[in-house]
Motif scaffolding. Structure first.
Motif: not given
Length: 254
Positions: A163-166, A110-115, A128-133
């Motif tokens: 979840k990705a949308e939220a 989820l984190v990878v896809a959203v980032t 960027d990954l950590q911020a979304v994480g």
């Protein structure tokens, strides 16, 4: 119209050879870190330190000259690397492992896809990954709004596609907050806190079910001046100023 051309400079044969040596060192170094993490994990799980030491940390310090923090960084690298590989995600270095390490493995994809979607990059930066994480970590620990009904519900109960949308909505809102949080105050809230810190004033920005609030120690009386709860981290300093600024005795005041 001004145009800019990329200019590259040829390396000498010696420089090119040294570059390849350094690439090998970097790659081997990451592989070695991964192998070290797996080895430390096995020593821990099988208690192979028990002949001479009572715990892994003491053994690793004496046998490998590793600090406690480094031991667990390496183990985390191995854990995250393997959990991500099971999901088809390549964790290529320790920094990426630490970025994903703030969340549970079930949310790696989820984190990878959203980032990737938010940055437009197939290989987004570790920052960027950590911020979304961190956004996902915070959402998973509490309640979120249902994308359609706006009713509060546990993050775990959202369908996977929602979840990705939220998360995307929360990341976008956070970006707007970071851009706009200063507002139009005559004294911007984070600059105000920075000014207090530079003058030696101590305190803390806290959060809980009521919201966010600021606590500041009065230098002359030792009294802890607590501000009222506010809806956002940016509003907490404003709320505190309205209640307490006139009574604060800063260090160095006459």
């Amino acid at each position: 119209m001004t145009t800019h051309a990329l200019v590259f400079e040829d390396l000498t044969p010696e420089e090119r050879g040294r570059r390849e040596e350094l690439v090998e060192i970097i790659v081997v170094g990451e592989v070695a870190s991964l192998r070290s993490g797996k080895a430390l994990r096995e020593v821990r799980d099988r208690r192979l330190y028990r002949e001479t030491h009572t715990n892994l940390e003491a053994w690793a310090h004496d046998a490998c000259r590793l600090s406690r923090a480094r031991v667990y960084q390496l183990i985390e690298f191995a854990d995250v690397h393997e959990a991500a590989a099971d999901q088809g995600i390549e964790v290529s270095n320790e920094r990426m492992a630490r970025a994903l390490g703030v969340i549970s493995p079930e949310h790696y994809g989820l984190v990878v896809a959203v980032t990737q979607a938010a940055t437009g990059k197939d290989r987004p930066s570790n920052a960027d990954l950590q911020a979304v994480g961190e956004v996902v970590r915070d959402m998973a620990a509490g309640m979120v709004e249902h994308p359609d009904t706006r009713e509060p519900m546990p993050f775990a109960d959202l369908p996977p596609e929602r979840k990705a949308e939220a998360v995307t909505r929360a990341v976008q809102a956070g970006s707007r907050d970071r851009r706009d949080f200063q507002g139009t105050d005559d004294v911007k809230p984070m600059e105000y806190l920075s000014g207090l810190q530079q003058m030696g004033v101590t305190g803390a920005l806290r959060f809980g079910p009521p919201g966010y609030w600021l606590e500041v120690m009065d230098a002359s009386t030792g009294e802890l001046l607590e501000g009222p709860p506010a809806a956002t981290v940016w509003d907490a300093p404003r709320a505190w100023r309205r209640r307490h600024e006139s009574e604060l005795d800063r260090p160095g005041d006459a």
